[in-house]
Design a protein around this motif. Structure first.
Motif, PDB file in Angstrom:
ATOM      1  N   LEU A 257       0.815  -1.217   0.000  1.00 43.68           N
ATOM      2  CA  LEU A 257       0.000   0.000   0.000  1.00 43.68           C
ATOM      3  C   LEU A 257       0.846   1.263   0.000  1.00 43.68           C
ATOM      4  O   LEU A 257       0.472   2.274  -0.590  1.00 43.68           O
ATOM      5  CB  LEU A 257      -0.940  -0.015   1.222  1.00 43.68           C
ATOM      6  N   GLY A 258       1.973   1.282   0.714  1.00 43.61           N
ATOM      7  CA  GLY A 258       2.762   2.514   0.805  1.00 43.61           C
ATOM      8  C   GLY A 258       4.042   2.509   0.017  1.00 43.61           C
ATOM      9  O   GLY A 258       4.888   3.383   0.244  1.00 43.61           O
ATOM     10  N   SER A 259       4.227   1.525  -0.888  1.00 43.94           N
ATOM     11  CA  SER A 259       5.536   1.394  -1.541  1.00 43.94           C
ATOM     12  C   SER A 259       5.546   1.724  -3.022  1.00 43.94           C
ATOM     13  O   SER A 259       6.596   1.646  -3.659  1.00 43.94           O
ATOM     14  CB  SER A 259       6.039  -0.038  -1.360  1.00 43.94           C
ATOM     15  N   ILE A 260       4.385   2.104  -3.594  1.00 42.14           N
ATOM     16  CA  ILE A 260       4.312   2.343  -5.044  1.00 42.14           C
ATOM     17  C   ILE A 260       5.069   3.621  -5.387  1.00 42.14           C
ATOM     18  O   ILE A 260       4.827   4.668  -4.818  1.00 42.14           O
ATOM     19  CB  ILE A 260       2.841   2.451  -5.491  1.00 42.14           C
ATOM     20  N   GLY A 261       5.951   3.575  -6.303  1.00 36.97           N
ATOM     21  CA  GLY A 261       6.635   4.732  -6.876  1.00 36.97           C
ATOM     22  C   GLY A 261       7.948   5.125  -6.261  1.00 36.97           C
ATOM     23  O   GLY A 261       8.827   5.609  -6.969  1.00 36.97           O
ATOM     24  N   LEU A 262       8.141   4.975  -4.883  1.00 36.22           N
ATOM     25  CA  LEU A 262       9.327   5.498  -4.227  1.00 36.22           C
ATOM     26  C   LEU A 262      10.598   4.693  -4.562  1.00 36.22           C
ATOM     27  O   LEU A 262      11.689   5.235  -4.488  1.00 36.22           O
ATOM     28  CB  LEU A 262       9.122   5.525  -2.707  1.00 36.22           C
ATOM     29  N   SER A 263      10.450   3.405  -4.912  1.00 36.21           N
ATOM     30  CA  SER A 263      11.634   2.594  -5.226  1.00 36.21           C
ATOM     31  C   SER A 263      11.541   1.997  -6.624  1.00 36.21           C
ATOM     32  O   SER A 263      12.062   0.913  -6.899  1.00 36.21           O
ATOM     33  CB  SER A 263      11.791   1.462  -4.193  1.00 36.21           C
ATOM     34  N   LEU A 264      10.854   2.728  -7.545  1.00 38.28           N
ATOM     35  CA  LEU A 264      10.650   2.191  -8.889  1.00 38.28           C
ATOM     36  C   LEU A 264      11.975   2.011  -9.637  1.00 38.28           C
ATOM     37  O   LEU A 264      12.207   0.994 -10.303  1.00 38.28           O
ATOM     38  CB  LEU A 264       9.731   3.131  -9.674  1.00 38.28           C
ATOM     39  N   VAL A 265      12.858   3.017  -9.533  1.00 40.19           N
ATOM     40  CA  VAL A 265      14.138   2.923 -10.232  1.00 40.19           C
ATOM     41  C   VAL A 265      14.957   1.749  -9.717  1.00 40.19           C
ATOM     42  O   VAL A 265      15.550   0.979 -10.490  1.00 40.19           O
ATOM     43  CB  VAL A 265      14.925   4.233 -10.093  1.00 40.19           C
ATOM     44  N   LEU A 266      14.977   1.599  -8.383  1.00 40.14           N
ATOM     45  CA  LEU A 266      15.731   0.492  -7.794  1.00 40.14           C
ATOM     46  C   LEU A 266      15.165  -0.850  -8.237  1.00 40.14           C
ATOM     47  O   LEU A 266      15.920  -1.790  -8.550  1.00 40.14           O
ATOM     48  CB  LEU A 266      15.684   0.610  -6.267  1.00 40.14           C
ATOM     49  N   ALA A 267      13.828  -0.957  -8.279  1.00 37.45           N
ATOM     50  CA  ALA A 267      13.208  -2.212  -8.702  1.00 37.45           C
ATOM     51  C   ALA A 267      13.575  -2.560 -10.140  1.00 37.45           C
ATOM     52  O   ALA A 267      13.840  -3.720 -10.475  1.00 37.45           O
ATOM     53  CB  ALA A 267      11.695  -2.117  -8.564  1.00 37.45           C
TER      54      ALA A 267
ATOM     55  N   ARG B 170      15.421  -6.139 -14.098  1.00 34.57           N
ATOM     56  CA  ARG B 170      15.768  -6.473 -15.483  1.00 34.57           C
ATOM     57  C   ARG B 170      16.856  -7.538 -15.601  1.00 34.57           C
ATOM     58  O   ARG B 170      16.682  -8.544 -16.289  1.00 34.57           O
ATOM     59  CB  ARG B 170      16.187  -5.212 -16.239  1.00 34.57           C
ATOM     60  N   PRO B 171      18.011  -7.396 -14.938  1.00 35.75           N
ATOM     61  CA  PRO B 171      19.032  -8.446 -15.091  1.00 35.75           C
ATOM     62  C   PRO B 171      18.609  -9.788 -14.508  1.00 35.75           C
ATOM     63  O   PRO B 171      18.961 -10.841 -15.043  1.00 35.75           O
ATOM     64  CB  PRO B 171      20.248  -7.868 -14.355  1.00 35.75           C
ATOM     65  N   ILE B 172      17.833  -9.738 -13.403  1.00 36.63           N
ATOM     66  CA  ILE B 172      17.382 -11.007 -12.827  1.00 36.63           C
ATOM     67  C   ILE B 172      16.419 -11.705 -13.777  1.00 36.63           C
ATOM     68  O   ILE B 172      16.491 -12.925 -13.992  1.00 36.63           O
ATOM     69  CB  ILE B 172      16.710 -10.757 -11.453  1.00 36.63           C
ATOM     70  N   ARG B 173      15.505 -10.922 -14.381  1.00 33.27           N
ATOM     71  CA  ARG B 173      14.552 -11.502 -15.323  1.00 33.27           C
ATOM     72  C   ARG B 173      15.264 -12.072 -16.546  1.00 33.27           C
ATOM     73  O   ARG B 173      14.982 -13.194 -16.991  1.00 33.27           O
ATOM     74  CB  ARG B 173      13.555 -10.432 -15.765  1.00 33.27           C
TER      75      ARG B 173
ATOM     76  N   ALA C  14      19.645 -16.030 -25.502  1.00 28.37           N
ATOM     77  CA  ALA C  14      19.967 -14.625 -25.772  1.00 28.37           C
ATOM     78  C   ALA C  14      21.047 -14.167 -24.793  1.00 28.37           C
ATOM     79  O   ALA C  14      20.944 -14.399 -23.586  1.00 28.37           O
ATOM     80  CB  ALA C  14      18.720 -13.751 -25.627  1.00 28.37           C
ATOM     81  N   LEU C  15      22.102 -13.522 -25.317  1.00 27.03           N
ATOM     82  CA  LEU C  15      23.183 -13.046 -24.459  1.00 27.03           C
ATOM     83  C   LEU C  15      22.668 -11.938 -23.544  1.00 27.03           C
ATOM     84  O   LEU C  15      21.853 -11.093 -23.946  1.00 27.03           O
ATOM     85  CB  LEU C  15      24.340 -12.537 -25.315  1.00 27.03           C
ATOM     86  N   LEU C  16      23.143 -11.914 -22.291  1.00 23.42           N
ATOM     87  CA  LEU C  16      22.688 -10.931 -21.310  1.00 23.42           C
ATOM     88  C   LEU C  16      23.270  -9.551 -21.621  1.00 23.42           C
ATOM     89  O   LEU C  16      24.421  -9.418 -22.060  1.00 23.42           O
ATOM     90  CB  LEU C  16      23.114 -11.370 -19.904  1.00 23.42           C
TER      91      LEU C  16
ATOM     92  N   SER D  61      25.016  -4.041 -17.548  1.00 24.07           N
ATOM     93  CA  SER D  61      24.236  -3.431 -16.475  1.00 24.07           C
ATOM     94  C   SER D  61      25.080  -2.388 -15.763  1.00 24.07           C
ATOM     95  O   SER D  61      26.302  -2.557 -15.615  1.00 24.07           O
ATOM     96  CB  SER D  61      23.782  -4.504 -15.477  1.00 24.07           C
ATOM     97  N   PRO D  62      24.452  -1.288 -15.291  1.00 26.58           N
ATOM     98  CA  PRO D  62      25.215  -0.315 -14.491  1.00 26.58           C
ATOM     99  C   PRO D  62      25.710  -0.909 -13.177  1.00 26.58           C
ATOM    100  O   PRO D  62      26.682  -0.413 -12.605  1.00 26.58           O
ATOM    101  CB  PRO D  62      24.201   0.810 -14.242  1.00 26.58           C
ATOM    102  N   VAL D  63      25.056  -1.915 -12.661  1.00 22.90           N
ATOM    103  CA  VAL D  63      25.450  -2.538 -11.402  1.00 22.90           C
ATOM    104  C   VAL D  63      26.638  -3.456 -11.654  1.00 22.90           C
ATOM    105  O   VAL D  63      26.585  -4.336 -12.514  1.00 22.90           O
ATOM    106  CB  VAL D  63      24.274  -3.325 -10.796  1.00 22.90           C
TER     107      VAL D  63
END
Length: 681
Positions: A342-352, A357-360, A378-380, A383-385
């Motif tokens: 309920l309180g987590s939408i939007g604040l950590s979108l970039v982190l998610a 993406r790399p995990i998927r 498909a080759l991976l 990533s910035p990480v």
């Protein structure tokens, strides 16, 4: 709009500069400081969605693979019968087999029956209504004049007009005492004249036994004929087959399976994502849900029509609990994550997104690797990480290495010399996948009298014995630096000088032939002491220029060799029968090696060659100094030069060794020709 574009451009520049440099510990520390609850909510949401997708996809993939296994089990029984019948009609059409000769009919039918364990019977009906039949377990060919007269002949002519192979509906065979499906093929001679009809019967019980082996825990595979009749079921594999002309197959309710009895009665096609995902793996699959007793079931099937006019329903059913158990964990995860979501939408979108993406991508790539289709991986992406970037690069390198090694394993199989395999795995670029011309040496081996042995002794004795024998032959070829290209029944086709060039390919092939000759003699004699009439090994050697590379269809390649030198080696092996020898080599082998432990046996004319081939019998090491062998070579040279005294010298040698068939052939043939030639069909 301009500030947004500037921010996007700056973000791309920063992203490129940070590729592989942004520590995951710093990123997670900043992202989760003060926002732990909201971040966990996003992770829960993403986890639920992705887990549900993967769970559905895995269930659908499992269903598609299980259904494909049922189809492969059926094709694995019936396709070899179709191919064998095609080879038989081709042999007749090319004139290699004369169906007007009863002995050749016997050889064709009995040989084909022995070569195909799926067949329980095979027959040939002439255009005049005379039938020849061979059944498994009987050693003699049966000849029967069929009733029907002109009506039967008209029926045979109708089959001839159709020309195409035809699978007939299941029937009860009173002769075989079982239900069979029959493949009927018209036969024509080299002049396209209709000779008759070849028929091969496959027992339905064999199909049930194959299904029983392919059924895994919780899955029951079945085959229905025209929806209402049970053609194969695991329970039928252990039952005594009964039937009649009017009821060759049991009905659904007669196999003591309540699920089968309810399939068409209350089965319904479900809606939702699962059937849609299922069709991604098998476009022809159909899914039904039904209830039998107090239990829900899922029935997955495919309808095929390549085995007759009526459809075959190939499928399996499982308990509905399998799907419910797969989604049980999702419900608990969803209930736990709702409070945080309920309180987590939007604040950590970039982190998610950075994490998701790399995990998927890694999960999808790993699923593809698990299927074994490495070319589809498909080759991976970068990533910035840092950790994800390093993991992607390592994963991509691993996939490339697996692809190269899979090519080598697929091309060469098991019997490859250890040093050759090690060199190719270390440097795959040394392997040429395209065809190349190269001088090689070829070896063919065959067991004398093995067909008779395989027909007269049970498979449980013959198969382990043959496998042990083939292991001896293949091990020697590999130890001498050669490769095993193919097995043709009890025969082995070996190659020296490819895939890696060998300067001494002729010498190594000759050495391997002598070792195989000695080892198989010892093996045969040991087996003979146990009461099995195991024959000696005939070997043919030859050297020459051939084309080596990948041969076959686009989806099934095999490394091998093709050319006149290969065909000649095979014919040389068969020439042993005419000369009473065990190891024969072409003149090229002797010329390349300079080996003296051999003797000439004669000139042989092979089909397709304009000039006869000089053949040599390969003797054990040191046998070339035997006075008798030296005298034989001198007499042979005199005979070939036209010296009249040569025949008298051969007669004296024959008195010393009357069992020598080579001298006997030379004496007989030289009565009509100064330089005799043996003609092989």
């Amino acid at each position: 709009m301009l500030p947004i574009r500037i921010l996007k451009a700056a973000g791309r520049v920063v992203g490129r500069r940070l590729n592989g440099k942004l520590p995951i510990t710093w990123l997670l520390a900043v992202g989760f400081t003060g926002l732990t609850t909201l971040a966990v909510g996003i992770v829960f949401y993403v986890g639920i969605q992705e887990t549900q997708r993967i769970t559905l996809q895995l269930l659908a993939e499992r269903g598609g693979q299980a259904l494909a296994q049922v189809v492969r089990s059926v094709d694995g029984i019936l396709d070899p019968v179709r191919r064998q019948m095609a080879l038989m009609t081709e042999s007749v059409a090319e004139g290699r087999v004369d169906l007007r000769d009863r002995d050749q009919i016997t050889g064709l039918l009995v040989g084909s029956l022995s070569a195909n364990p799926q067949m329980v019977g095979i027959g040939y009906v002439t255009a005049n209504g005379v039938a020849y039949r061979a059944t498994r377990g009987e050693r003699e060919l049966k000849r029967v004049v069929l009733p029907g007269g002109e009506g039967l002949r008209r029926q045979l002519q109708e089959i001839a007009k159709a020309r195409a192979p035809e699978w007939l509906p299941p029937v009860w065979s009173t002769i075989l005492q079982q239900t069979v499906v029959t493949l009927r093929v018209p036969a024509f001679d080299e002049n396209d004249q209709f000779l008759g009809v070849l028929e091969a019967a496959v027992g339905v019980g064999e199909v049930s036994r194959s299904l029983a082996q392919s059924s895994s825990l919780g899955e029951t595979a079945v085959i229905l004929y025209d929806h209402d009749w049970v053609l194969a079921h695991p329970s039928l594999a252990s039952m005594t087959m009964t039937g009649s002309d009017t009821r060759p197959l049991p009905r659904l309710e007669e196999v003591n399976d309540p699920v089968l009895a309810a399939i068409w009665g209350n089965g319904t096609m479900p809606k939702g994502r699962f059937p849609v995902l299922l069709r991604q793996f098998d476009q022809e699959a159909t899914l039904l849900t039904l209830e039998a007793g107090d239990q829900d079931y899922i029935f997955l099937y495919r309808e095929i029509r390549r085995y007759g006019d009526k459809p075959w329903i190939l499928g399996f059913y499982i308990k509905g609990d399998v799907v419910e158990e797969a989604f049980g964990g999702l419900e608990m995860l969803a209930r736990t994550g709702i409070f945080v979501l309920l309180g987590s939408i939007g604040l950590s979108l970039v982190l998610a997104k950075l994490i998701r993406r790399p995990i998927r991508d890694f999960a999808r790539a790993s699923e593809t690797v698990e299927t074994g289709d490495l070319d589809a991986v498909a080759l991976l992406r970068r990533s910035p990480v840092r950790e994800f970037d390093e993991g992607a690069r390592s994963f991509n390198k691993m996939v490339e290495g697996l692809r190269e090694r899979q090519k080598i394993r697929d091309l060469f199989g098991r019997f490859v010399p250890a040093n050759v395999a090690a060199d190719l795995l270390h440097d795959p670029s040394r392997l040429s996948l395209d065809g190349v011309r190269r001088e090689v040496s070829v070896i063919f081996t065959d067991i004398s009298g093995f067909t008779t042995l395989s027909e007269s002794w049970p498979p449980e004795k013959v198969v382990p014995l043959l496998n042990k024998y083939l292991g001896i032959v293949c091990e020697i070829i590999a130890e001498e630096g050669g490769i095993v290209v193919d097995f043709i029944g009890d025969a082995v086709f070996g190659l020296f000088g490819a895939p890696q060039p060998m300067t001494d390919h002729a010498a190594t092939a000759l050495r391997a032939a002598r070792r195989i000759d000695q080892a198989t003699r010892n093996f045969a004699e040991a087996v003979q002491t146990k009461g099995l009439p195991f024959g000696y090994t005939r070997i043919g050697l030859n050297s020459g220029m051939v084309t080596v590379g990948n041969f076959g269809a686009a989806d099934r390649l095999k490394y091998g060799a093709a050319g006149d030198a290969v065909n000649t080696a095979a014919r040389i092996e068969t020439a042993n029968k005419a000369f009473g020898t065990l190891v024969l080599a072409g003149n090229a082998i002797v010329a390349l090696t300079g080996d003296t432990d051999c003797r000439p046996v004669g000139r042989v004319a092979l089909r397709g060659r304009s000039e006869p081939v000089d053949l040599w019998e390969i003797l054990p090491p040191g046998a070339g100094q035997d006075p008798w062998i030296i005298a034989f070579r001198a007499a042979y040279a005199a005979l070939m030069s036209g010296d009249p005294a040569a025949r008298e010298a051969l007669r004296h040698l024959a008195e010393e060794r009357p069992e020598d068939q080579v001298i006997g052939w030379l004496l007989d043939a030289s009565e009509t020709s100064s330089r005799p030639v043996l003609y092989l069909d």
